[in-house]
Design a protein around this motif. Structure first.
Motif, short mmCIF file in Angstrom:
data_model
loop_
_atom_site.label_atom_id
_atom_site.label_comp_id
_atom_site.label_asym_id
_atom_site.label_seq_id
_atom_site.Cartn_x
_atom_site.Cartn_y
_atom_site.Cartn_z
N UNK A 107 0.77 -1.12 0.03
CA UNK A 107 0.05 -0.08 0.11
C UNK A 107 0.27 1.57 -0.19
N UNK A 108 0.20 2.14 0.20
CA UNK A 108 1.51 3.22 0.19
C UNK A 108 2.82 3.70 1.10
N UNK A 109 1.98 2.68 2.49
CA UNK A 109 2.58 2.69 3.87
C UNK A 109 3.09 1.63 4.09
N UNK A 110 3.00 0.30 3.35
CA UNK A 110 3.17 -0.79 4.12
C UNK A 110 3.74 -1.96 2.70
N UNK A 111 4.55 -2.72 3.13
CA UNK A 111 4.71 -4.02 1.72
C UNK A 111 4.81 -5.23 3.15
N UNK A 112 4.17 -6.14 3.22
CA UNK A 112 4.44 -7.34 3.45
C UNK A 112 3.76 -8.93 2.43
N UNK A 113 4.51 -9.72 3.71
CA UNK A 113 4.62 -11.06 2.97
C UNK A 113 3.96 -12.26 3.90
N UNK A 114 3.44 -13.57 2.97
CA UNK A 114 2.80 -13.94 4.51
C UNK A 114 2.87 -15.16 2.88
N UNK A 115 2.96 -16.36 3.48
CA UNK A 115 3.29 -18.28 3.36
C UNK A 115 1.45 -18.70 3.67
N UNK A 131 -2.56 -28.55 11.40
CA UNK A 131 -1.70 -27.60 10.87
C UNK A 131 -0.81 -26.64 11.83
N UNK A 132 0.24 -26.06 10.62
CA UNK A 132 1.09 -25.55 11.37
C UNK A 132 0.52 -24.48 11.73
N UNK A 133 0.65 -23.93 12.49
CA UNK A 133 0.01 -22.15 13.25
C UNK A 133 0.59 -20.85 12.31
N UNK A 134 -0.30 -20.07 11.88
CA UNK A 134 0.14 -18.81 11.02
C UNK A 134 1.65 -17.99 11.57
N UNK A 135 1.95 -18.32 12.90
CA UNK A 135 3.27 -18.24 12.75
C UNK A 135 4.69 -18.29 12.63
N UNK A 136 4.02 -19.93 12.31
CA UNK A 136 5.63 -21.00 11.59
C UNK A 136 5.69 -20.64 10.45
N UNK A 137 4.36 -20.01 9.60
CA UNK A 137 5.12 -19.45 8.30
C UNK A 137 5.65 -18.62 7.52
N UNK A 138 6.87 -18.41 7.03
CA UNK A 138 7.15 -17.35 6.70
C UNK A 138 6.60 -15.90 6.56
N UNK A 139 6.62 -15.09 7.05
CA UNK A 139 5.77 -13.69 6.75
C UNK A 139 6.58 -12.56 7.89
#
Length: 932
Positions: free
Chosen positions: A602-610, A647-655
């Motif tokens: 967006x105009x302020x941030x970038x993000x990534x999630x697997x 399933x592995x929790x979101x915290x265990x996914x690259x992010x």
């Protein structure tokens, strides 16, 4: 023997050979004249009520762009198809995005921000009043309007009710892709040959995908019921949206049928009569959406598989070197966690699929006992031909391999390093090149929906990759392992197995298909039955013995029976009241159970999630190999009735959020995060992006144009020439090269490397490569040098086994690669890292994570040099016709053509070839100027 490019569905429609004699020359003109008459009123009715679409809360500031070749219009009447076949004319908006897309290859060097839309579309919301080409209220509805722009014909759908909005989305999708949608619902159901003809390529296509998802009608409906029941209000909304979307599709089917403007392929395949209009175009139903989703998931979002192939190569290594040393050698080629691999997320550790210290439950087959499970039975007629059985073999190989089509790339830079102080992104999916394209463009504005972008045809109730009001998102295929292989012990006979101690019958699922010749496909009549045996642990894929016991190897996929679940994540991404920043973006994509890397700006941030439903495996289970089908080795929390597990929790996914930059080209996601495909080593095509973007970030002041240039430059790079060839030449020139032929070849290769190692034309449209001889030499040399370097040390059996895990090469013209020829995507799979690490070891350079042994010249520099020079001379002596032997698209020896991108026909309209680029099919360039 000349290579043959893959041919699917209506590839066989050719003029003059594919269209019967009565459709040629003057009679073509007569027939066309008669068929054109119903087109005029329809066109007039669409333009009469033209109106402007207002831009809705657009924070892009005219700095969002996109492109999707060949064009928006993927439907063509019979008259238009015949005109195209006879004279090459194109329906309006069928290929008007192809030229700008192709032109970037020679136009990027001088690119500036104000020139971006010479090569991309303006992706702002809405249509200026003077750019409105047509405006319709589908089925006379007062709650939705579809406006199409003059430049590209993209539909801008605006609804005042949720139902009307989704009805419009379905109607517009059918206007643009009805035939393609129909093709792929039949692919997903394993019924393509009965629908479109029995060409061997059609047989292979339906076999490949039905093997992956052999569902009954009840299975398809159950997946919808489950997705709705487990997602509360959003589940109910998704069901309502899907029903409205289907109503829109079916309304267009009825309108086009009565108006006789339906796609002409229905006539050419025998479903409609061009004179009497007899025949039926079947309405779409909700289970068709699941069938479509299963195809897309299999193509791009189901990482894993290949455990039996892994076992076979491990056994070959142990046979060659002994258990301990053989395992060490195997692990060094597998490169589960190579320290030199390029990473998308550079900080942190995310252990998944790592090697257990003490493996438990592994069920390796007895030597020579593995036999693939047959899929096709009871062949008759043309299904018995050599071409048909060959297509079946290729389909089985593609379905069983872990080297699935990954494709797609992303370049994202945080505002800290850009000229404007705002994030910039250039990203998109590499979905191949088809006519019509698998994806379509659209803008949807309505209650709870505000987005523009691309969606897969037939699943476009939401934008799947694109932009919202003040944010954009995209994805690349990630490939982490969500598929495991289990060894089920047989009992009673070949079709009963032990399930938790009880002898249990396998479930037989069958699909019977028959076809006969049509105008589009003259393949002689034939038929066969596809048969899959399903167990609680998934469909049977192989038979073998383990320790003398008869077993069936099955494949269990976490997304099996859950093809519809991801709809909730896409619904959230389209909802401006839900996605308001990187945190809510990541929560949205956590609802997508397929294996993707998701990127946000967006105009302020970038993000990534697997994303992906990564099953929690039992302690000690090594996901690389088959394990026994016993409770101790099952996924934790696994419920076979619903195929759900822990399933592995979101915290265990690259992010992460706001990393200085992100690059992804199907490379390794993060440290300790193992992906199923082989080849995540020191040289990967992800390095082509990493090197360029890292340099830009170090310089600072990154602009949209600079990031596009980095992508476009990487899109023309030969990975081998850029990252491996300099080291090979270092060995070759470690002593003076006195042989005249070798010396000449070395000179050409050195000049090419100095020029950048790209596969680029001498001038736009020349269809001749600069450094053509060097390119030909490397294309010929690579397979020769790899075999000469490694086979003597590995032995033929082990070398062959490892090549089954990872293909040796995937150059643009390599028809043997996973994507085939003329597909654009290249250099994803190959032995680049093996050669790189081995040659660096021979040179005495530091290598992190080296191979267990040194292979080139058995580690001796002089002997290695002799091997390379000997194979180089062989390669240099090969003619262009030998290196590029020709196929259905190109004459032998035509180097540019051998590399070229050819849109594979899935309908009646053909397009011209364009020069090779290794880049996303649909691509966005975004920089938002403000935020809500």
């Amino acid at each position: 023997m000349p290579r043959r490019a893959p041919r699917t569905v209506l590839d066989r429609m050719r003029t003059p050979s594919g269209i019967p004699g009565f459709l040629k020359t003057a009679s073509v003109c007569t027939l066309i004249a008669g068929l054109l008459s119903p087109l005029a009123p329809a066109a007039a009715s669409e333009t009469a009520a033209a109106q402007v679409t207002a831009a809705a809360n657009d924070h892009c500031g005219n700095q969002c762009s996109d492109i999707l070749p060949p064009g928006q219009n993927g439907n063509a009447t019979l008259a238009q198809i015949l005109l195209n076949q006879a004279f090459g004319t194109q329906p309006e908006h069928a290929e008007d995005q192809l030229g700008p897309y192709a032109n970037l290859a020679k136009g990027y060097s001088g690119l500036t921000n104000d020139k971006i839309n010479n090569f991309f579309n303006d992706a702002s919301f809405g249509v200026p009043a003077d750019q409105v080409a047509s405006s319709v209220k589908p089925a006379g509805r007062g709650d939705v309007t579809i406006v199409r722009d003059k430049k590209t014909g993209v539909p801008h759908i605006t609804g005042t009710t949720r139902y009307g909005t989704e009805f419009g989305a379905g109607y517009a999708a059918a206007q643009d892709r009805l035939w393609l949608m129909d093709v792929f619902r039949h692919v997903g159901r394993g019924q393509l040959t009965s629908f479109a003809g029995g060409a061997p390529s059609n047989q292979g296509l339906e076999q490949q995908f039905w093997r992956h998802a052999p569902y009954s009608e009840a299975d398809l409906q159950a997946q919808i019921d489950n997705a709705v029941a487990t997602n509360g209000e959003r589940g109910q909304q998704a069901l309502a949206d899907a029903r409205a979307y289907l109503d829109g599709i079916n309304s267009y089917i009825d309108a086009s049928d009565s108006g006789r403007t339906f796609p002409g392929e229905y006539v050419l395949t025998g479903h409609k009569d061009s004179v009497t209009n007899a025949g039926t175009i079947e309405h779409f139903k909700i289970t068709d959406l699941v069938a479509l989703a299963s195809v897309i998931g299999a193509l791009f979002g189901s990482g894993g598989g290949g455990e039996v192939n892994n076992a076979l190569s491990l056994l070959a290594a142990q046979e060659k070197y002994g258990v301990t040393e053989g395992t060490k050698v195997w692990e060094s080629f597998r490169m589960r966690n190579d320290p030199e691999a390029v990473l998308t997320q550079r900080d942190g550790s995310f252990p998944y699929g790592t090697k257990p210290a003490d493996p438990q439950g592994t069920a390796l087959p007895d030597a020579g006992s593995v036999a693939p499970e047959p899929l096709v039975y009871d062949r008759t007629g043309s299904a018995t031909t050599a071409g048909a059985t060959s297509a079946s073999g290729d389909a089985a190989k593609a379905a069983r391999s872990s080297a699935k089509r990954g494709m797609s790339n992303a370049l994202v830079v945080s505002g800290e390093h850009t000229a404007s102080g705002r994030p910039v992104a250039v990203f998109g999916p590499q979905t191949g090149y088809f006519a019509p394209q698998l994806l379509l463009l659209q803008e949807i504005q309505g209650p709870g929906i505000s987005a523009r972008g691309a969606s897969f045809a037939g699943l476009s109730m939401y934008v799947e990759l694109g932009r919202g009001q003040d944010y954009a998102w995209s994805a690349t295929t990630s490939g982490q392992d969500i598929i495991d292989s289990y060894a089920v012990e047989l009992c009673q006979d070949e079709y009963h197995y032990l399930y938790r101690g009880t002898c249990t019958p396998m479930e037989k699922i069958e699909q019977k298909n028959a076809w006969k010749p049509t105008v589009a496909d003259g393949t002689a009549a034939g038929s066969y039955t596809m048969r899959v045996w399903r167990t609680k642990y998934g469909p049977v894929e192989y038979r073998a013995t383990v320790g003398g016991k008869k077993v069936a190897y099955t494949t269990l996929r976490s997304s099996f029976m859950h093809e519809a679940d991801s709809i909730i994540g896409f619904q959230m991404l389209n909802d401006p009241d839900y996605v308001k920043g990187p945190d809510t973006f990541r929560k949205a994509v956590q609802h997508i159970n397929y294996t993707f890397n998701w990127f946000y700006a967006d105009s302020e941030h970038t993000a990534y999630y697997n994303s992906g439903d990564n099953p929690v495996r039992a302690s000690g289970v090594d996901a690389e190999f088959p394990v026994w089908a016993r409770p101790a080795y099952e996924w934790r929390g696994w419920n076979p009735a619903t195929n759900t597990a822990d399933y592995t929790p979101p915290s265990a996914h690259p992010h992460s959020i706001d990393q200085d930059y992100y690059v992804s080209w199907n490379n390794k996601q993060a440290r300790d995060y193992t992906t199923a495909p082989w080849g995540d080593g020191s040289v990967h095509r992800g390095n082509l992006l990493e090197d360029r973007v890292k340099k830009l970030v170090q310089q600072g002041g990154v602009t949209r144009a600079a990031l596009v240039k980095a992508m476009a430059d990487a899109a023309l790079a030969d990975l081998r020439a850029e990252d491996v060839l300099p080291k090979l030449l270092k060995v070759v020139t470690s002593s003076p090269v006195t042989d005249p032929a070798a010396s000449a070849a070395v000179g050409r290769l050195q000049a090419w490397v100095a020029a950048g190692g790209k596969r680029t034309e001498t001038a736009a449209g020349s269809k001749k490569y600069a450094d053509a001889d060097a390119i030909r030499i490397l294309d010929a040399w690579w397979p020769l040098l790899v075999k000469a370097e490694f086979e003597p040390g590995l032995g033929s059996d082990l070398y062959t086994a490892v090549t089954a895990n990872l293909p040796v090469d995937e150059s643009p013209s390599a028809a043997h690669g996973p994507t085939g020829s003329h597909a654009g995507s290249s250099f994803q799979y190959g032995w680049w890292s093996y050669v790189d690490k081995d040659i660096r070891t021979v040179l005495g350079e530091q290598v992190k994570g080296p191979l267990a042994r040194t292979y080139c010249g058995d580690g001796d520099l002089g002997a290695c040099r002799d091997t390379l020079i000997g194979t180089l001379k062989q390669a240099a002596a090969k003619t262009a016709a030998q290196v590029y032997p020709g196929d259905d698209v190109c004459a032998a020896g035509d180097q540019w053509c051998a590399d070229s991108i050819n849109h594979r026909t899935l309908g009646g309209i053909k397009h011209g070839k364009i020069g090779w680029q290794n880049r996303p099919t649909y691509q966005q360039v975004v920089e938002f100027t403000s935020h809500r």
